[in-house]
Design an enzyme around this catalytic site. Structure first.
Site, PDB file in Angstrom:
ATOM      1  N   LYS A  66      25.011  -6.286  -1.676  1.00  0.00           N
ATOM      2  CA  LYS A  66      26.458  -6.502  -1.819  1.00  0.00           C
ATOM      3  C   LYS A  66      27.241  -5.927  -0.641  1.00  0.00           C
ATOM      4  O   LYS A  66      28.470  -5.965  -0.632  1.00  0.00           O
ATOM      5  CB  LYS A  66      26.959  -5.860  -3.115  1.00  0.00           C
ATOM      6  N   ARG A  70      11.583   3.601   3.682  1.00  0.00           N
ATOM      7  CA  ARG A  70      11.071   2.674   4.693  1.00  0.00           C
ATOM      8  C   ARG A  70      12.225   1.770   5.096  1.00  0.00           C
ATOM      9  O   ARG A  70      12.917   1.206   4.247  1.00  0.00           O
ATOM     10  CB  ARG A  70       9.908   1.839   4.163  1.00  0.00           C
ATOM     11  N   HIS A 106       5.067   6.346  11.331  1.00  0.00           N
ATOM     12  CA  HIS A 106       4.560   6.196   9.966  1.00  0.00           C
ATOM     13  C   HIS A 106       3.656   7.398   9.717  1.00  0.00           C
ATOM     14  O   HIS A 106       2.428   7.291   9.680  1.00  0.00           O
ATOM     15  CB  HIS A 106       3.777   4.887   9.858  1.00  0.00           C
ATOM     16  N   ARG A 115       0.807  -1.211   0.000  1.00  0.00           N
ATOM     17  CA  ARG A 115       0.000   0.000   0.000  1.00  0.00           C
ATOM     18  C   ARG A 115       0.845   1.268   0.000  1.00  0.00           C
ATOM     19  O   ARG A 115       0.616   2.182  -0.804  1.00  0.00           O
ATOM     20  CB  ARG A 115      -0.942  -0.003   1.212  1.00  0.00           C
ATOM     21  N   THR A 116       1.798   1.350   0.913  1.00  0.00           N
ATOM     22  CA  THR A 116       2.570   2.591   1.049  1.00  0.00           C
ATOM     23  C   THR A 116       3.438   2.834  -0.173  1.00  0.00           C
ATOM     24  O   THR A 116       3.468   3.942  -0.719  1.00  0.00           O
ATOM     25  CB  THR A 116       3.438   2.542   2.321  1.00  0.00           C
TER      26      THR A 116
END
Length: 313
Positions: free
Chosen positions: A92, A114, A142, A64-65
């Site tokens: 890496k 995020r 959030h 969703r975000t």
């Protein structure tokens, strides 16, 4: 911008709602209302951010975000690139700092990040000069979810101040709960928290917030119930006996819903564990605004990008 307001988010980092003033929250909601008309239009395009580059750096899974931030940028005319850890040089061994500096050097005007670690968004804001928008940092914050919850409530209820909101479930691990609490108390809402003792930290009990061990007390006469996801990935530590026990004592079902007001609004940030924290009839019932939250997420994130990168012009 909103009339008679000195609120201004141009060039600012969006790290958490604890840093927002009530006027800034109202400004975002006002602009989001205009952006929602674009989301619902047949031609979803504005030139506001033409020539701007936005990088979505997602180091945790998201549907969703990430999707809504990507669409928000594109609807505003920006060039948008999404990066996840599995397809970046971080696999890496490249550090977050070097990844951020690479993104900045490539010309990113904003980075939507995020990350699993609390404080990662603030760290990013110190590492580079691009605008940083926190799309979730561990269990800390959030902010865009908190704003879209406020926007959804205002859409259905016509106001925010004076409403009783019950937030139920895994409060301990929820960045959504933290952002909701800050945003809702700043706009005059009365917050009631409920969940198992092991998922219900007492440090949230301050002016405007009450903590209940009994869910019935929290949802009685509630105007809004925000049901949080039980984060099953954290349950190896035995924070409650079983899913069946949780659903029995804390799950939101049709019977419990009758304790709230007749026009109670049901929210859930998703994804859901149906039958655990919320029943299927409640998810798809007449009180649910869960689907609407997704569309509102695009509108609110459009508002945040427009206000930070364009000043809301």
């Amino acid at each position: 911008m909103e009339k008679n307001s000195t609120a201004n988010l141009f060039g600012k980092n969006i790290l958490g709602l604890e840093n927002f003033s009530p006027d800034e929250i109202r400004l975002v909601l006002s602009v989001a209302a205009k952006m929602k008309k674009i989301v619902r239009d047949d031609v979803k395009k504005l030139p506001n951010l033409r020539g701007k580059a936005i990088i979505n750096l997602f180091c945790e899974p998201s549907t969703r975000t990430r999707t809504s931030f990507e669409l928000a940028g594109k609807y505003l005319g920006a060039d948008v690139v999404s990066i996840n850890t599995s397809t970046s040089s971080m696999v890496k061994g490249e550090s977050l700092r070097d990844t951020l500096r690479t993104i900045e050097a490539a010309g990113a005007d904003a980075v939507v990040i995020r990350h699993k670690s609390e404080g990662s968004a603030e760290y990013a804001s110190r590492a580079i000069n691009s605008v940083i928008i926190n799309a979730g940092d561990g269990a800390h914050a959030h902010p865009s979810q908190g704003l879209l919850d406020l926007f959804t409530i205002q859409q259905y209820k016509g106001r925010l101040a004076g409403l009783k909101v019950a937030i139920v479930g895994d409060i301990l691990h929820s960045r959504v709960a933290r952002s909701d609490i800050f945003g809702m108390t700043k706009t005059g809402m009365e917050i009631h928290l409920a969940g198992p003792k092991t998922l219900l930290p007492r440090f949230f009990e301050f002016d405007g917030v009450r903590v209940h061990e009994n869910i019935e007390d929290a949802i009685k006469n509630a105007d809004v119930i925000n049901v949080l996801r039980i984060q099953l990935e954290r349950q190896q530590s035995g924070l409650f006996p079983s899913g069946r026990e949780y659903a029995r004592f804390f799950g939101i079902n049709e019977k419990r819903l009758r304790l709230a007001k007749e026009d109670v609004l049901i929210l859930h940030p998703g994804p859901q564990n149906k039958g655990l924290e919320i029943s299927e009839p409640v998810t798809y019932g007449k009180h649910s605004a869960i689907k609407e939250q997704v569309q509102n997420g695009v509108a609110v994130r459009m508002a945040l990008l427009d206000l930070t990168l364009n000043g809301g012009k």
